[in-house]
Structure formats: structure tokens, C-alpha cells
Design a protein around this motif. Structure first.
Motif, PDB file in Angstrom:
ATOM      1  N   MET A  91       5.343  16.017  34.860  1.00  0.00           N
ATOM      2  CA  MET A  91       4.271  15.173  35.738  1.00  0.00           C
ATOM      3  C   MET A  91       3.506  14.777  34.211  1.00  0.00           C
ATOM      4  SD  MET A  91       4.279  14.276  38.766  1.00  0.00           S
ATOM      5  CE  MET A  91       2.394  13.568  38.678  1.00  0.00           C
ATOM      6  N   LYS A  92       3.201  15.262  33.201  1.00  0.00           N
ATOM      7  CA  LYS A  92       2.305  14.796  32.202  1.00  0.00           C
ATOM      8  C   LYS A  92       3.393  13.455  31.419  1.00  0.00           C
ATOM      9  CE  LYS A  92      -0.181  16.408  27.890  1.00  0.00           C
ATOM     10  NZ  LYS A  92      -1.088  17.296  27.685  1.00  0.00           N
ATOM     11  N   LYS A  93       5.160  14.157  31.402  1.00  0.00           N
ATOM     12  CA  LYS A  93       5.626  12.778  30.512  1.00  0.00           C
ATOM     13  C   LYS A  93       5.643  11.512  31.391  1.00  0.00           C
ATOM     14  CE  LYS A  93       8.630  16.806  29.049  1.00  0.00           C
ATOM     15  NZ  LYS A  93       9.761  17.281  28.678  1.00  0.00           N
ATOM     16  N   ILE A  94       6.072  11.932  32.832  1.00  0.00           N
ATOM     17  CA  ILE A  94       6.238  10.559  33.411  1.00  0.00           C
ATOM     18  C   ILE A  94       4.640   9.946  34.317  1.00  0.00           C
ATOM     19  CG2 ILE A  94       8.321  11.286  33.628  1.00  0.00           C
ATOM     20  CD1 ILE A  94       7.205  12.565  36.889  1.00  0.00           C
ATOM     21  N   HIS A  95       3.523  10.358  34.484  1.00  0.00           N
ATOM     22  CA  HIS A  95       2.879   9.887  34.797  1.00  0.00           C
ATOM     23  C   HIS A  95       2.141   8.659  35.260  1.00  0.00           C
ATOM     24  CE1 HIS A  95      -0.355  10.734  32.032  1.00  0.00           C
ATOM     25  NE2 HIS A  95      -0.975   9.989  32.607  1.00  0.00           N
ATOM     26  N   HIS A  96       2.297   8.204  33.577  1.00  0.00           N
ATOM     27  CA  HIS A  96       2.031   6.584  33.242  1.00  0.00           C
ATOM     28  C   HIS A  96       2.933   5.247  34.615  1.00  0.00           C
ATOM     29  CE1 HIS A  96      -1.400   7.145  30.627  1.00  0.00           C
ATOM     30  NE2 HIS A  96      -0.153   8.311  30.115  1.00  0.00           N
ATOM     31  N   HIS A  97       4.396   5.970  34.667  1.00  0.00           N
ATOM     32  CA  HIS A  97       4.863   5.567  35.012  1.00  0.00           C
ATOM     33  C   HIS A  97       4.730   5.657  36.982  1.00  0.00           C
ATOM     34  CE1 HIS A  97       6.846   4.497  31.259  1.00  0.00           C
ATOM     35  NE2 HIS A  97       7.201   5.974  31.065  1.00  0.00           N
ATOM     36  N   LEU A  98       3.914   5.553  37.453  1.00  0.00           N
ATOM     37  CA  LEU A  98       3.894   6.547  38.785  1.00  0.00           C
ATOM     38  C   LEU A  98       3.040   6.115  39.397  1.00  0.00           C
ATOM     39  CD1 LEU A  98       4.162  10.540  38.588  1.00  0.00           C
ATOM     40  CD2 LEU A  98       5.968   8.413  39.471  1.00  0.00           C
ATOM     41  N   PRO A  99       2.911   5.210  40.620  1.00  0.00           N
ATOM     42  CA  PRO A  99       2.418   4.340  41.855  1.00  0.00           C
ATOM     43  C   PRO A  99       0.717   5.126  41.417  1.00  0.00           C
ATOM     44  CG  PRO A  99       3.886   5.153  43.182  1.00  0.00           C
ATOM     45  CD  PRO A  99       4.145   5.749  41.866  1.00  0.00           C
ATOM     46  N   ILE A 100       0.857   6.590  41.911  1.00  0.00           N
ATOM     47  CA  ILE A 100      -1.041   7.608  41.989  1.00  0.00           C
ATOM     48  C   ILE A 100      -0.709   8.494  40.704  1.00  0.00           C
ATOM     49  CG2 ILE A 100      -1.577   9.217  43.788  1.00  0.00           C
ATOM     50  CD1 ILE A 100       0.735   7.686  46.606  1.00  0.00           C
ATOM     51  N   MET A 133      -8.992  10.165  42.009  1.00  0.00           N
ATOM     52  CA  MET A 133      -7.414   9.083  42.656  1.00  0.00           C
ATOM     53  C   MET A 133      -7.439   7.347  42.842  1.00  0.00           C
ATOM     54  SD  MET A 133      -5.000  10.827  43.041  1.00  0.00           S
ATOM     55  CE  MET A 133      -5.320  12.428  44.760  1.00  0.00           C
ATOM     56  N   ASN A 134      -6.075   7.189  42.165  1.00  0.00           N
ATOM     57  CA  ASN A 134      -5.947   6.083  42.259  1.00  0.00           C
ATOM     58  C   ASN A 134      -4.691   5.485  43.214  1.00  0.00           C
ATOM     59  OD1 ASN A 134      -8.056   3.550  39.741  1.00  0.00           O
ATOM     60  ND2 ASN A 134      -7.195   6.345  39.164  1.00  0.00           N
ATOM     61  N   LEU A 135      -4.338   4.355  43.309  1.00  0.00           N
ATOM     62  CA  LEU A 135      -3.012   3.656  44.340  1.00  0.00           C
ATOM     63  C   LEU A 135      -2.744   2.641  43.353  1.00  0.00           C
ATOM     64  CD1 LEU A 135      -0.608   4.268  46.611  1.00  0.00           C
ATOM     65  CD2 LEU A 135      -2.132   2.853  47.560  1.00  0.00           C
ATOM     66  N   PHE A 136      -1.974   2.838  42.619  1.00  0.00           N
ATOM     67  CA  PHE A 136      -1.755   1.611  41.375  1.00  0.00           C
ATOM     68  C   PHE A 136      -2.800   1.326  40.641  1.00  0.00           C
ATOM     69  CE2 PHE A 136       2.414   1.298  43.969  1.00  0.00           C
ATOM     70  CZ  PHE A 136       2.870   0.964  42.979  1.00  0.00           C
ATOM     71  N   LYS A 137      -3.347   0.135  40.813  1.00  0.00           N
ATOM     72  CA  LYS A 137      -5.485  -0.466  40.807  1.00  0.00           C
ATOM     73  C   LYS A 137      -6.484  -0.371  41.484  1.00  0.00           C
ATOM     74  CE  LYS A 137      -3.012  -3.772  37.744  1.00  0.00           C
ATOM     75  NZ  LYS A 137      -2.756  -5.320  37.284  1.00  0.00           N
ATOM     76  N   THR A 138      -6.197   0.126  42.732  1.00  0.00           N
ATOM     77  CA  THR A 138      -6.892   0.595  43.603  1.00  0.00           C
ATOM     78  C   THR A 138      -7.609   2.162  43.468  1.00  0.00           C
ATOM     79  OG1 THR A 138      -6.468  -1.012  45.363  1.00  0.00           O
ATOM     80  CG2 THR A 138      -7.717   0.656  45.822  1.00  0.00           C
ATOM     81  N   GLU A 139      -8.895   2.275  43.124  1.00  0.00           N
ATOM     82  CA  GLU A 139      -9.552   3.653  42.913  1.00  0.00           C
ATOM     83  C   GLU A 139     -10.174   4.083  44.241  1.00  0.00           C
ATOM     84  OE1 GLU A 139     -13.815   4.837  41.073  1.00  0.00           O
ATOM     85  OE2 GLU A 139     -12.198   4.158  39.724  1.00  0.00           O
ATOM     86  N   LEU A 140      -9.429   5.546  44.825  1.00  0.00           N
ATOM     87  CA  LEU A 140      -9.663   6.056  45.725  1.00  0.00           C
ATOM     88  C   LEU A 140     -11.192   6.876  46.018  1.00  0.00           C
ATOM     89  CD1 LEU A 140      -6.546   6.113  48.101  1.00  0.00           C
ATOM     90  CD2 LEU A 140      -8.349   3.877  47.699  1.00  0.00           C
ATOM     91  N   GLY A 141     -11.729   7.117  44.917  1.00  0.00           N
ATOM     92  CA  GLY A 141     -13.045   7.712  44.904  1.00  0.00           C
ATOM     93  C   GLY A 141     -12.227   9.725  44.298  1.00  0.00           C
ATOM     94  N   PRO A 178      10.071  -2.610  49.600  1.00  0.00           N
ATOM     95  CA  PRO A 178      11.755  -3.096  49.015  1.00  0.00           C
ATOM     96  C   PRO A 178      11.483  -2.855  47.115  1.00  0.00           C
ATOM     97  CG  PRO A 178      11.718  -4.201  50.433  1.00  0.00           C
ATOM     98  CD  PRO A 178       9.950  -3.813  50.274  1.00  0.00           C
ATOM     99  N   GLU A 179      10.700  -2.499  46.581  1.00  0.00           N
ATOM    100  CA  GLU A 179      11.001  -3.177  45.259  1.00  0.00           C
ATOM    101  C   GLU A 179       9.453  -1.917  44.732  1.00  0.00           C
ATOM    102  OE1 GLU A 179       9.782  -5.743  46.785  1.00  0.00           O
ATOM    103  OE2 GLU A 179      12.196  -6.618  46.446  1.00  0.00           O
ATOM    104  N   TRP A 180       9.519  -0.784  45.787  1.00  0.00           N
ATOM    105  CA  TRP A 180       8.735   0.306  45.518  1.00  0.00           C
ATOM    106  C   TRP A 180       7.406  -0.406  45.243  1.00  0.00           C
ATOM    107  CZ3 TRP A 180       9.603   5.328  46.739  1.00  0.00           C
ATOM    108  CH2 TRP A 180      11.316   5.587  46.398  1.00  0.00           C
ATOM    109  N   GLN A 181       7.007  -1.254  45.609  1.00  0.00           N
ATOM    110  CA  GLN A 181       5.146  -1.567  45.632  1.00  0.00           C
ATOM    111  C   GLN A 181       4.151  -1.472  46.461  1.00  0.00           C
ATOM    112  OE1 GLN A 181       4.037  -2.639  42.044  1.00  0.00           O
ATOM    113  NE2 GLN A 181       6.022  -1.973  41.462  1.00  0.00           N
ATOM    114  N   ILE A 182       3.058  -1.882  46.506  1.00  0.00           N
ATOM    115  CA  ILE A 182       2.512  -2.164  47.724  1.00  0.00           C
ATOM    116  C   ILE A 182       2.515  -2.872  48.527  1.00  0.00           C
ATOM    117  CG2 ILE A 182      -0.529  -1.686  48.812  1.00  0.00           C
ATOM    118  CD1 ILE A 182       0.674   0.722  47.642  1.00  0.00           C
ATOM    119  N   ASP A 183       3.058  -3.217  49.656  1.00  0.00           N
ATOM    120  CA  ASP A 183       3.011  -3.812  51.219  1.00  0.00           C
ATOM    121  C   ASP A 183       2.254  -4.172  51.823  1.00  0.00           C
ATOM    122  OD1 ASP A 183       3.749  -5.756  53.055  1.00  0.00           O
ATOM    123  OD2 ASP A 183       5.827  -4.995  53.433  1.00  0.00           O
ATOM    124  N   PRO A 184       1.379  -4.794  51.803  1.00  0.00           N
ATOM    125  CA  PRO A 184      -0.016  -4.434  53.306  1.00  0.00           C
ATOM    126  C   PRO A 184       0.202  -4.789  54.693  1.00  0.00           C
ATOM    127  CG  PRO A 184      -0.334  -6.279  51.419  1.00  0.00           C
ATOM    128  CD  PRO A 184       1.145  -6.071  51.218  1.00  0.00           C
TER     129      PRO A 184
END
Length: 823
Positions: free
Chosen positions: A715-724, A731-739, A810-816
Motif C-alpha cells: 500500500m505504501k507503494k501505490i496509495h498515491h494512485h488510489l481513490p481512498i 480519511m479522504n475519498l479523492f479530494k473529499t475529506e471525511l474525518g 465507468p472511468e473509476w471515478q466518483i459518480d454522484p
């Protein structure tokens, strides 16, 4: 409740002692019952049982007992070691009258303590116990009471605490005791997956042999040798068996031609590790080709050895083409037992897959995949006419027939569900789940999206071109006949043709029900529709179901929402109506029903005026409407094998990788990995690799990663490329900070190999890292979407404690449209 243990044996391989004798715990403190929502397992009484130390007379609240208060009380086991709950002041009949069987589903706890002068390893016999906690560490038990599985455990020096989770409908009887494990490795003889020996036939076959590691070290170089009399049929080495865990490797064996012997043949299994050696005898059945028998194969899911049962056609002629009756067994039934319930047919093979276990996955998820794998396997092996493949099944297999038949309507000439239930909420209603009671609708909608592919009646329209025969006993007290009657009603509403047979006076099972003459005549005459002029198709998950005859849905607009298509072919044109579809493929063959070139019209607009046939074309929806040509996608994109949800990570070969970098959770993550491997073996008859994050990681597999960037080197190698991610303890979901104080479970393409998935369990701190294991995935009906972020409220209130959840786009992004984020 104090027992003093003594030890005599010290393994030359392990530094940890074992017991000298069996330890029965005769006295327990029992508390319960507590109401449980179906397939949720949450009670409000004890949110976290790892640290409880109750005293006799301590009280808790329960809605199931008179007065609403239940107390810890002292109970004793019977002379055979069985503990009966015999709950006090519970009016089960009244609860049943009001809530039905759902009200009887409950959970209780049994607690005991004992003292040990030393830390030690042993085996726990936990019969009919789904799980238990020993000194704060959770273990899986022998949930179905098969009596062949014993859980390797470690007891501590000093006081030891045991909590049993006792679940079921009403009062229960369970058994728990500890036995010595003198041997470092134990082959689980009663659970070998083996084929039958066919008389006078030399064959190269597969066996699955489970090997239990009773030590606290990873085992390498375990040598296995198999003999039939003096003939060596296999000689191999098994490596990397997890600590206190199991591995069930697939082993190739070469069987010489042997005469038929009703007693079968003795296979000698010798297992060697350093200077330890053990020999066991396994009897392989000998069968005639005309008898129902077992065959094995290697599963594409996890490279494990699985079996199916087969009955050849009567007076078999290999130069002829035959039909295939693919029959799905009920809960607790072995596939070979079901095959023996059929009389040989002169027109068809009878083949019975396993669902991976007699209970397995309700023919959903990995059970559905097992069925499809077996279908492909027998079509490769035998002269089967693909247009005469029919699907049938009884009870749980009846449900599987509905589920698989409607997911893959173009594979079968007909389906015949017998005594089949429709879905989990309709079979045993789940209205008592805490998630349903407490969770706001917008959040719960995400869970419903995740559960949608299992809602079989919603896809009944897919049977437009699929003949259906429904069979049910009129007095069925196991799967009420109302379920089949409702299916018939719904087919009536759709205007579809079907055959319905309700047998007066018969209950759930009766002699000859699966071989019913009317049903067999119906199946015998069925032929698959090659190219129907009209198609109606609905799917909620493209990784599960996306093709119907000459039409394939390649891409949807919103993941988690149904995609529907209605297609109609005239003599010179195809007209299609779609919903939530952005790309589809048409496989058009002039031989179907067209006399020449055709036009194509989609959603009211002509896309192609003249198309020469045959042709395979792909159409995609652009801002300017539907266009001919493959859709172009930049970066990551979802496709059927890289789609989600979370459980899809376990539907291709995978490895579990646990983190070792944080001493606060390293031991927990290692133990959790071993238990997950055990769970996959016990429930799915599967095999996998368990690795620590310092070992070489196989990037050609999906990866199950335990721990975040601070705990797990991968995870240390790849976490910068992950959505969470976790930043500054939040905890962050993309650019949203959840606490803070949050846990996460999510699936995503592996940045080190985007053609494979990773499934991550992690938290913002050690406590929430442990909490991330709250939601189980290995099992049917696990409604976990692509990602979930949650807090400790889930222990008492289920989905109410979820802060964010949903499906990636479908692009592995957030869809409201397919995501809930709590502000």
C-alpha cells in the motif's frame, strides 16, 4: 470455570507446546437470545465481544425475552459435551406467529475462562459454531457441523477467555472443546476432493487435498506421496502453508486401468515434513461408466480442484450428439447424491455441479461461476448439442435455476426450477436488519444497488425466449409454494408462456421429484432459440450478465443501476430501445432471419441505413447520439473482468497480503489473513496464497491487501494512485475529506498492474484498521459495493454507520448518481 492444563509434547519444528489431553469446558455463562436481522448478524446488545468478561447475573436488554432483560446464567454441558441454549422466558410460538421465521433468527453468547501455565497451540472442535473469540482473537468454527474441520488456535499463559457466538433459529445445541495437535501438519482426509475411478479406464486426474498447518510458522517443503498399492501416482511438494491455516492444492494423479471393484481402491497418502511422517488411507470409489460418478477439474477462479457428478446417457454412443440436463442441488446436498436421483436418459447426459460446497453460495456469485465452469468443461469433454442444454434444480438449486437461467438466458434451451425460492428478502424476510431500521433511504439505496443482481424476480423479463417449467409440492413446508405461484403470476403479467405443475399432497421433497415424467418430457423436447427476433434483457452488473443472444451490453452510463434493452428485428431492419447503456455490440448473422442488407435504429433514430450481413458491429452513445464505432476511453475503464464490486476480486486467482509494518496491528493482520484463507476454504472449497508484505508479490493475481500505507508495504507503494487515502489521520475519498476514526473497504485496479484488481481493508488508526474487517465478503448475499467508508456505529446499527459508499463510474471515478457521501 477454571481448568488447569498440563503439557507433555514439544514439536521439534515448533517452539510452542501443545496439550497433553483433551480439554472439555463443562460450565459456561450463557446469555441470549438477541434478535438478529437476516444475513446481517448485528445485535445492539454487545457491539464488540472481543473484550467482554461477564459475571453471572449481569444483565443485558433483549426484545425476545419476557420483561426485556436477559441475564448471564451458568449452564453445564451434557456428558457428550453438547451445550444447549434452552433460552429462558422466550415465547417462540408467539414470535413465530407475529414475525414468521425471521423472528426466530437469533444470536446468543457463551463465555468461559480457564487458566494455562504456558502459551500453547491446540485444535478447537467448534461444532455448529460459526465463529468464536479466544483471548480477543476471532476464529472461524465448524459452522455446518461437518465434524471434519478443527480450528488451529493458540491459548495464552495465564487466564484464557472464550466467547462462542451461537446463532440459528430458536434454541441451539453446540459443542466446543480443545484437543492436542501432536502433529505439525494434518491432511483433512474427510474433505479430499477426489474423482471416482472408472473401471478399466486409464486417466490423468486431479485431487484436492487440504493440509492443515497446526504450527505458528509458515510451512515450506511439505512432501506428499500418493500410492495405489505399490504404484506411485503422485509425488509432490507443497509450500507456503499459512500459520495455523490451511492450503488445499490441486494434485495431478495418473490412474492405471483397474477392474471394477465394489469395495473401491485404497489410496495411501504419506505426508512428510523434516523428520515427521504420517500415513493415511483414503478409499476411492470404483464405478462403472454406466453409473453416476464424480469427475474433477481445475477451476479458473482460483486454480483449485473441484468436482461435478455425471451420469452418461443410456446405451451411450460417442458418435451421437446428446442433450445435457444441468441439475443444481439443494442446500446440504452433495452433487453426486443428486446425480444418483436421476434415471439414465437415452437422450441426455445428467451433470450436477457442486456450488463449491453443499451449502456454498446459494448458486450466486461463486456458485453461479461454478455452474458455468462445469457447463464449459462438459461441453469440451463430451458430444453435447449446445442447443439441447437445459437447466434444472431443486430447492436452493431451484433458486439457482432462476438466478443463473435469467442471468444467461441464451445458454439454455429451457429452465425447470423445482421448489425454488426467489431472493433472500422474499425467502426469509430481512426487515429486522438494523441497516433497514436505522439507515436513511439515500444511503441504503447504495446497499440495495449492491444487492440488486441477486434480486432474481427483477430479471424475469429475460425469459422472453426461454421456456420455463415450474414444479412444486403443494404442501411444501420448507420453501412455501407461494414462491412458485408468484413466479407463475409474474410470468402471466409479462405475457410469457410457461408450464406450471403443483403436486397435491407433496411436501418439499418426494421420491422422483427431480425426475418427474412431465418435467423430463418438457426438457427433452426443448431446443435453444438461436436468434430470436425479439429480445428483452435487463442486467444490474455487467461482470455477471451482459449478453442475450445476438446482443451484448458493453458499457453503461451509471454503474449500479439497471441497464435494459429491448430489440426487435424485422425482415430488413433492427430497432433497439435502451436505458442506461452507452455502448453495445450486435452480432448479426444473415442466417438468423434477414434476407439481405438491413438498417439499424436506436432510441428512435436511424444509425445505419444499410448494413451488409453477416456483421458484428459496435455502437456507442455520444453527446450527438448513437454512432457506429468503438467507444474510446482515456485512462482506466471498467470492463467485465475489472468491474467491481468488492467481491469480484475473489473471482479470479488472488493472493492475500497482510501488512507487517505497524506493531500495533501486525499480529492482528497476520491472524486475519489466515482466517480469511480458512473461510475461503471452508465456504468455497477454495485455495489461495497468504503472503506478508515483505515477500515477493505476484502481480499476475488479484490482491487482497490488509492494512493501509502505514501498515502494508504494498500500500505504501501505490496509495498515491488510489481513490481512498489517509492523510494526517483523516480519511479522504479523492479530494473529499471525511474525518478521523474511519475504516474503509474498496476495490480498484492495481496501479502496479491495471489488468488486475486490489481489494483494500484499512483504517485511520489501529482500532479502525481492525474495524475494517467488520464486513465479510466470502458468502452469498454480501451487498458491498465498490467502496465503503464507515465508523464504529456499524457494530450496532449496520449501514447507519456508513459515511460514504458507492460504485465508481465507468472511468473509476466518483459518480454522484451511484454514490452516497455523508456531509
Amino acid at each position: 470455570m477454571t481448568i488447569l492444563l498440563t503439557f507433555l509434547y514439544l514439536s521439534p519444528i515448533s517452539a510452542l507446546e501443545t496439550l497433553s489431553d483433551t480439554i472439555f469446558i463443562k460450565e459456561w455463562l450463557l446469555c441470549g437470545p438477541f434478535s438478529v436481522g437476516m444475513r446481517e448478524g448485528i445485535t445492539e446488545a454487545i457491539p464488540d465481544i472481543a473484550n467482554i468478561q461477564p459475571q453471572e447475573g449481569d444483565s443485558l436488554r433483549s426484545g425476545l425475552v419476557q420483561g426485556g432483560i436477559v441475564r448471564w446464567r451458568r449452564v453445564e454441558t451434557d456428558p457428550s459435551g453438547w451445550l444447549a441454549t434452552d433460552y429462558q422466558d422466550v415465547r417462540w410460538d408467539s414470535i413465530m406467529d407475529y414475525y414468521g421465521i425471521s423472528g426466530l433468527l437469533s444470536l446468543g453468547y457463551a463465555y468461559a475462562e480457564f487458566f494455562s501455565p504456558h502459551k500453547a497451540r491446540c485444535l478447537a472442535v467448534a461444532t455448529r459454531i460459526g465463529s468464536f473469540v479466544l483471548n480477543g482473537r476471532g476464529y472461524i468454527g465448524d459452522v455446518y457441523g461437518n465434524n471434519w474441520f478443527k480450528t488451529p488456535v493458540v491459548i495464552d499463559s495465564g487466564k484464557n477467555r472464550i466467547v462462542l457466538r451461537i446463532s440459528g433459529y430458536g434454541d441451539q445445541k453446540v459443542r466446543f472443546f480443545l484437543i492436542p495437535c501432536q502433529e505439525p501438519v494434518i491432511p483433512i482426509i474427510d474433505d479430499i476432493t477426489a474423482p471416482d475411478i472408472i473401471a478399466d479406464s486409464a486417466r490423468s486426474l486431479w485431487l484436492g487435498i487440504p493440509i492443515l498447518n497446526t504450527l505458528t510458522e509458515i510451512l515450506q517443503g511439505v512432501h506428499l506421496k500418493l500410492n495405489l498399492d505399490t504404484l506411485v501416482i503422485a509425488d509432490t511438494t507443497v509450500n507456503h502453508i499459512p500459520r495455523l491455516g490451511v492450503k488445499k492444492p490441486a494434485i495431478r494423479v495418473n490412474i492405471p486401468p483397474l477392474p471394477y471393484d465394489t469395495a473401491g481402491y485404497k489410496m495411501i497418502l504419506t505426508i512428510t515434513l523434516n523428520d515427521f511422517q504420517r500415513t493415511d488411507t483414503v478409499r476411492l470409489r470404483s464405478r462403472l461408466l454406466t453409473q453416476a460418478h464424480k469427475r474433477t477439474f481445475i477451476s479458473e477462479i482460483d486454480s483449485s480442484c473441484q468436482y461435478y457428478a455425471l451420469r452418461y446417457p443410456e446405451n451411450y454412443d460417442p458418435n451421437k450428439k446428446y442433450g445435457l440436463i444441468l441439475s443444481l442441488h439443494g442446500a446440504g446436498v452433495e452433487a453426486y447424491g443428486l446425480a444418483e436421483c436421476f434415471q439414465p436418459k437415452d437422450w441426455a447426459f445428467v451433470v450436477c455441479p457442486t456450488n463449491r460446497r453443499p451449502y456454498g453460495f446459494d448458486w450466486q456469485d461463486w456458485g453461479r461461476l461454478d455452474c458455468i465452469e462445469v457447463l464449459k468443461e462438459v461441453q469440451r469433454q463430451f458430444p453435447i448439442d449446445p442447443d439441447r442444454v437445459v437447466l434444472t434444480g431443486h430447492s436452493m438449486g431451484g433458486h439457482g435455476t432462476w438466478h443463473i437461467g435469467l442471468a444467461h438466458p441464451d445458454l439454455f434451451a429451457a429452465i425447470a426450477p423445482e421448489a425454488g425460492w426467489p431472493s433472500f428478502p422474499l425467502y426469509v424476510p430481512n426487515f429486522l436488519q438494523r441497516s433497514i431500521i436505522f439507515t436513511e433511504p439515500g444511503k441504503l439505496a447504495i446497499r440495495d444497488m449492491a444487492a440488486r443482481p441477486d434480486n432474481t424476480p427483477a430479471f424475469l423479463e429475460n425469459a422472453l425466449n426461454l421456456p420455463v417449467f415450474i414444479l412444486h409440492g403443494a404442501d411444501d413446508d420448507n420453501v412455501p409454494t407461494i414462491h412458485s405461484r408468484n413466479f407463475a403470476l409474474w410470468l402471466d403479467v409479462l405475457g410469457y408462456k410457461y408450464h406450471y405443475k403443483e403436486v397435491p399432497g407433496q411436501k418439499h421433497w418426494w421420491e422422483g421429484c427431480v425426475d418427474d415424467p412431465d418435467l423430463m418430457d418438457f426438457l427433452k423436447n426443448a431446443r435453444r432459440e438461436h436468434g430470436p427476433r425479439h429480445i428483452r434483457f435487463r442486467t444490474a452488473d455487467l461482470s455477471q450478465s451482459r449478453t442475450s443472444y445476438w446482443l451484448t451490453i458493453d458499457r453503461v452510463k451509471t454503474i449500479g443501476r439497471d441497464a435494459t434493452v429491448a430489440a426487435s428485428a424485422g425482415d430488413s431492419a433492427v430497432e433497439i430501445k435502451t436505458e442506461n447503456i452507452t455502448q453495445l455490440t450486435l452480432n448479426l448473422d444473415q442466417r438468423l432471419f434477414f434476407s439481405g442488407p438491413i438498417g439499424v435504429k436506436i432510441d428512435g433514430k436511424t444509425v445505419i441505413k444499410r448494413l451488409e450481413l453477416p456483421a458484428i458491429i459496435t455502437l456507442h452513445n455520444t453527446p450527438k447520439g448513437w454512432k457506429l464505432g468503438r467507444a474510446r476511453t482515456a485512462g482506466l475503464a471498467k470492463k467485465p473482468e475489472l468491474y467491481g464490486p468488492a467481491k469480484q476480486t475473489l473471482m479470479r486467482p488472488f493472493a492475500i497480503v497482510y501488512g507487517t509494518q505497524d506493531s500495533a496491528v501486525a499480529e492482528f493482520l497476520m491472524h486475519a489473513a489466515s482466517q480469511e484463507c480458512l473461510r475461503w476454504y471452508l465456504i468455497g472449497n477454495g485455495t489461495t496464497e497468504v503472503l506478508c508484505d515483505t515477500e515477493p508479490i505476484p502481480l499476475d493475481r488479484n490482491l487482497i491487501l490488509f492494512g493501509g500505507e502505514k501498515e502494508n508495504r504494498v500500500m505504501k507503494k501505490i496509495h498515491h494512485h488510489l481513490p481512498i487515502t489517509v492523510k494526517g489521520g483523516k480519511m479522504n475519498l479523492f479530494k473529499t475529506e471525511l474525518g478521523e476514526s474511519l475504516s474503509a473497504v474498496f476495490v480498484y485496479p492495481n496501479p502496479l498492474n491495471p489488468e488486475r484488481l486490489i481489494l483494500v481493508r484499512m483504517g485511520t488508526d489501529p482500532l479502525t484498521t481492525k474495524l475494517s474487517f467488520f464486513w465479510g465478503i466470502i458468502g452469498s448475499g454480501t451487498a458491498i459495493p465498490d467502496f465503503m467508508i464507515f465508523d464504529s456505529q456499524v457494530r450496532s446499527f449496520g449501514w447507519h454507520g456508513v459515511r460514504a459508499a458507492g460504485f465508481f463510474s465507468p472511468e473509476w471515478q466518483i459518480d454522484p448518481l451511484s454514490t452516497f457521501i455523508q456531509k
